[in-house]
Design a protein around this motif. Structure first.
Motif, PDB file in Angstrom:
ATOM      1  N   GLY A 114       0.810  -1.214   0.000  1.00  0.00           N
ATOM      2  CA  GLY A 114       0.000   0.000   0.000  1.00  0.00           C
ATOM      3  C   GLY A 114       0.840   1.259   0.000  1.00  0.00           C
ATOM      4  N   ARG A 115       1.893   1.267   0.831  1.00  0.00           N
ATOM      5  CA  ARG A 115       2.743   2.462   0.876  1.00  0.00           C
ATOM      6  C   ARG A 115       3.478   2.665  -0.439  1.00  0.00           C
ATOM      7  N   SER A 174      -4.920   6.107  -0.408  1.00  0.00           N
ATOM      8  CA  SER A 174      -3.810   6.859   0.183  1.00  0.00           C
ATOM      9  C   SER A 174      -4.235   7.471   1.512  1.00  0.00           C
ATOM     10  N   ALA A 175      -5.436   8.074   1.538  1.00  0.00           N
ATOM     11  CA  ALA A 175      -5.936   8.687   2.772  1.00  0.00           C
ATOM     12  C   ALA A 175      -6.222   7.629   3.833  1.00  0.00           C
ATOM     13  N   TRP A 176      -6.737   6.472   3.408  1.00  0.00           N
ATOM     14  CA  TRP A 176      -7.027   5.376   4.349  1.00  0.00           C
ATOM     15  C   TRP A 176      -5.740   4.863   4.984  1.00  0.00           C
ATOM     16  N   LEU A 177      -4.706   4.693   4.174  1.00  0.00           N
ATOM     17  CA  LEU A 177      -3.425   4.228   4.701  1.00  0.00           C
ATOM     18  C   LEU A 177      -2.818   5.234   5.680  1.00  0.00           C
ATOM     19  N   ALA A 178      -3.082   6.515   5.439  1.00  0.00           N
ATOM     20  CA  ALA A 178      -2.543   7.565   6.310  1.00  0.00           C
ATOM     21  C   ALA A 178      -3.382   7.757   7.568  1.00  0.00           C
ATOM     22  N   GLY A 179      -4.495   7.043   7.682  1.00  0.00           N
ATOM     23  CA  GLY A 179      -5.349   7.164   8.853  1.00  0.00           C
ATOM     24  C   GLY A 179      -6.363   8.277   8.774  1.00  0.00           C
ATOM     25  N   ALA A 180      -6.495   8.909   7.609  1.00  0.00           N
ATOM     26  CA  ALA A 180      -7.433  10.024   7.454  1.00  0.00           C
ATOM     27  C   ALA A 180      -8.852   9.561   7.148  1.00  0.00           C
ATOM     28  N   VAL A 181      -9.016   8.299   6.811  1.00  0.00           N
ATOM     29  CA  VAL A 181     -10.342   7.717   6.560  1.00  0.00           C
ATOM     30  C   VAL A 181     -10.535   6.603   7.588  1.00  0.00           C
TER      31      VAL A 181
END
Length: 207
Positions: A114-115, A174-181
């Motif tokens: 993912g990253r 990308s947002a999900w992986l960053a914790g924003a979702v």
């Protein structure tokens, strides 16, 4: 005179040894490029991670840029193959969910993937170029899927929707992986599937 390096060693042929060394470099590349936080990519770091000498690096890659591109291509090829297989195995009405679920669960089970593919923190120029190329490829595949599902010919409208889907899904991941979702993997699959399913409206593709 025969090349000594081409002889079998402990019963293993030169071709098999070469393939194994390449596999180790690609695995090391995924470890490094998919690390959190990002790791500075140097020849010493790459070879140490792979447990191999620079001699074997240059046996497989001309430079670090080619190495990064090869790691990216290897990950994308694996993800694309499993996603296409999941879609092909699903009934037509479930194909969007099957494809999205495979991607989401793949990056959930291996965050390095993912990253590498979606993290906004990676700024490697080769990765950014490869991501742009990947977006074009996935948009083409998405366009072909829309044409097949709706039994319509290719149009600029279909191309527009395909790029919209690929870009939107990529940004969401990308947002999900960053914790924003703040959704679970299953909730994310449900959300993305329900959104994409609504784009299968034939009126969207009429001039």
């Amino acid at each position: 005179m025969a090349d000594p390096g081409a002889r079998p060693y402990r019963g293993v042929t030169a071709g098999v040894r070469h393939a194994e060394r390449r596999r180790r470099f690609l695995a090391a590349g995924l470890d490094l490029l998919g690390a959190e936080p990002p790791v500075e990519l140097t020849m010493r770091v790459i070879c140490r991670q792979a447990g191999l000498s620079p001699r074997y690096f240059y046996e497989n890659f001309t430079d670090k840029d080619e190495f990064v591109a090869a790691v990216f291509d290897d990950v994308v090829a694996t993800l694309a193959a499993t996603t296409q297989a999941a879609v092909a195995a699903a009934p037509p009405a479930e194909q969007n969910r099957a494809g999205i679920a495979n991607i989401v669960h793949s990056i959930e089970s291996d965050p390095r993937v993912g990253r590498l593919l979606f993290s906004a923190r990676l700024s490697n120029a080769v990765l950014l170029r490869k991501r742009a190329e990947q977006g074009g490829l996935f948009a083409m595949l998405s366009s072909e899927h829309i044409q097949s599902a709706l039994r319509v010919a290719a149009t600029p409208r279909i191309a527009a929707i395909a790029h919209f889907v690929v870009g939107g899904v990529g940004e969401t991941l990308s947002a999900w992986l960053a914790g924003a979702v703040g959704l679970s993997a299953e909730e994310l699959v449900d959300q993305l599937t329900s959104t994409i399913d609504r784009l299968n409206e034939p009126r969207l593709f009429r001039a």
